[in-house]
Design a protein around this motif. Sequence first.
Motif, short mmCIF file in Angstrom:
data_model
loop_
_atom_site.label_atom_id
_atom_site.label_comp_id
_atom_site.label_asym_id
_atom_site.label_seq_id
_atom_site.Cartn_x
_atom_site.Cartn_y
_atom_site.Cartn_z
N THR A 96 0.87 -1.17 0.00
CA THR A 96 0.00 0.00 0.00
C THR A 96 0.91 1.22 0.00
O THR A 96 1.73 1.40 0.91
CB THR A 96 -0.92 0.01 1.23
OG1 THR A 96 -1.69 -1.20 1.21
CG2 THR A 96 -1.85 1.21 1.20
N PHE A 97 0.77 2.03 -1.05
CA PHE A 97 1.63 3.20 -1.22
C PHE A 97 0.86 4.25 -2.01
O PHE A 97 0.20 3.93 -3.00
CB PHE A 97 2.91 2.80 -1.98
CG PHE A 97 3.87 3.92 -2.19
CD1 PHE A 97 4.71 4.34 -1.16
CD2 PHE A 97 3.93 4.58 -3.40
CE1 PHE A 97 5.60 5.38 -1.34
CE2 PHE A 97 4.81 5.63 -3.60
CZ PHE A 97 5.66 6.03 -2.56
N GLU A 120 3.04 -5.23 -9.54
CA GLU A 120 2.44 -3.96 -10.00
C GLU A 120 3.23 -2.76 -9.47
O GLU A 120 3.37 -1.75 -10.17
CB GLU A 120 0.99 -3.85 -9.52
CG GLU A 120 0.05 -4.82 -10.19
CD GLU A 120 -1.34 -4.82 -9.57
OE1 GLU A 120 -2.28 -5.27 -10.26
OE2 GLU A 120 -1.50 -4.38 -8.41
N PHE A 121 3.77 -2.86 -8.25
CA PHE A 121 4.54 -1.75 -7.68
C PHE A 121 5.86 -1.54 -8.45
O PHE A 121 6.31 -0.42 -8.60
CB PHE A 121 4.80 -2.01 -6.19
CG PHE A 121 5.33 -0.82 -5.44
CD1 PHE A 121 4.68 0.41 -5.49
CD2 PHE A 121 6.47 -0.92 -4.67
CE1 PHE A 121 5.16 1.51 -4.79
CE2 PHE A 121 6.96 0.16 -3.96
CZ PHE A 121 6.31 1.39 -4.02
N THR A 122 6.42 -2.62 -8.96
CA THR A 122 7.63 -2.53 -9.79
C THR A 122 7.33 -1.68 -11.03
O THR A 122 8.11 -0.79 -11.39
CB THR A 122 8.10 -3.93 -10.22
OG1 THR A 122 8.28 -4.73 -9.05
CG2 THR A 122 9.40 -3.87 -11.00
N ARG A 123 6.22 -1.95 -11.66
CA ARG A 123 5.84 -1.19 -12.85
C ARG A 123 5.51 0.26 -12.49
O ARG A 123 5.83 1.18 -13.23
CB ARG A 123 4.67 -1.87 -13.57
CG ARG A 123 5.09 -3.21 -14.19
CD ARG A 123 4.04 -3.79 -15.12
NE ARG A 123 2.81 -4.20 -14.45
CZ ARG A 123 2.62 -5.39 -13.87
NH1 ARG A 123 3.59 -6.27 -13.87
NH2 ARG A 123 1.47 -5.68 -13.32
N TYR A 124 4.87 0.47 -11.35
CA TYR A 124 4.55 1.83 -10.88
C TYR A 124 5.82 2.66 -10.72
O TYR A 124 5.83 3.86 -11.04
CB TYR A 124 3.79 1.73 -9.55
CG TYR A 124 3.47 3.05 -8.89
CD1 TYR A 124 2.38 3.80 -9.30
CD2 TYR A 124 4.25 3.53 -7.85
CE1 TYR A 124 2.07 5.00 -8.69
CE2 TYR A 124 3.95 4.74 -7.22
CZ TYR A 124 2.86 5.47 -7.65
OH TYR A 124 2.56 6.67 -7.05
N GLU A 138 11.61 13.15 1.36
CA GLU A 138 11.04 13.07 2.71
C GLU A 138 9.52 12.98 2.71
O GLU A 138 8.91 12.73 3.75
CB GLU A 138 11.48 14.28 3.55
CG GLU A 138 12.94 14.30 3.90
CD GLU A 138 13.84 14.91 2.82
OE1 GLU A 138 15.03 15.09 3.09
OE2 GLU A 138 13.35 15.21 1.71
N GLU A 139 8.89 13.18 1.58
CA GLU A 139 7.44 13.06 1.47
C GLU A 139 7.04 11.83 0.64
O GLU A 139 5.93 11.75 0.11
CB GLU A 139 6.86 14.34 0.85
CG GLU A 139 7.09 15.54 1.76
CD GLU A 139 6.68 16.85 1.12
OE1 GLU A 139 6.21 16.85 -0.05
OE2 GLU A 139 6.83 17.88 1.80
N ALA A 140 7.99 10.91 0.52
CA ALA A 140 7.78 9.64 -0.20
C ALA A 140 7.48 9.82 -1.68
O ALA A 140 6.82 8.99 -2.29
CB ALA A 140 6.71 8.80 0.49
N LYS A 141 7.97 10.90 -2.26
CA LYS A 141 7.84 11.10 -3.71
C LYS A 141 9.11 10.55 -4.36
O LYS A 141 10.23 10.83 -3.92
CB LYS A 141 7.70 12.58 -4.06
CG LYS A 141 6.50 13.24 -3.40
CD LYS A 141 5.20 12.74 -3.98
CE LYS A 141 4.03 13.48 -3.37
NZ LYS A 141 2.98 12.61 -2.92
N LEU A 142 8.93 9.79 -5.43
CA LEU A 142 10.07 9.18 -6.12
C LEU A 142 10.99 10.27 -6.69
O LEU A 142 10.54 11.14 -7.42
CB LEU A 142 9.59 8.26 -7.24
CG LEU A 142 10.67 7.50 -8.00
CD1 LEU A 142 11.40 6.51 -7.09
CD2 LEU A 142 10.04 6.77 -9.19
#
Length: 189
Positions: A96-97, A120-124, A138-142
Amino acid sequence: MKKLHYIIAFIAFGTLMSFQKVNETPENEINWVTIEEAVELQKKEPKKIIMDVYTNWCGPCKMLDKNTFHNEDVVNYINEHFYAVKFNAEGNDEITFDEKTFTNPNYDAAKANRRNSSHEFTRYLKVSGYPTLAFFDEEAKLIAPISGYRKPRQLELYLKLFKTDKYKEMTTQEQFNEYFKSFKPEFKE
């Protein structure tokens, strides 16, 4: 009879040594957490995230784990400045992300240690090769996925680039190349 005593002593010593190893706290270990745990930890103490995106069958992934992620300088730097996540890119975990749930609907348990369906997360994350190190702010943005095996000093360059936010100043390949040329590694190999 004497031989039997030696055998018993040898077995007892071996058993004692194996118990000691089980009870020792492993040194040089990165504090791995799940992505969900890392996001929660960020709410209390903001840090960037480094994610090791690996597969069970990937040789360079195993080398990264053995040679780089057990290097004392790498371990200390990551544990101090990042939340570290291990993610099996072809595994069966539910993730969950970013308010989404990701699974691997085509996962085949019989292929757990061979090539399997991509999660699916790998593709995301737009990961196309293994290993990949995905860095998040720090805000979990790639921030960026960095593909390929890295030795400790090669990883140090990226750890410090993202930790210090220098990447935000780089808008061209030439700027990165200049950073790369001027970088002075401090980690032991």
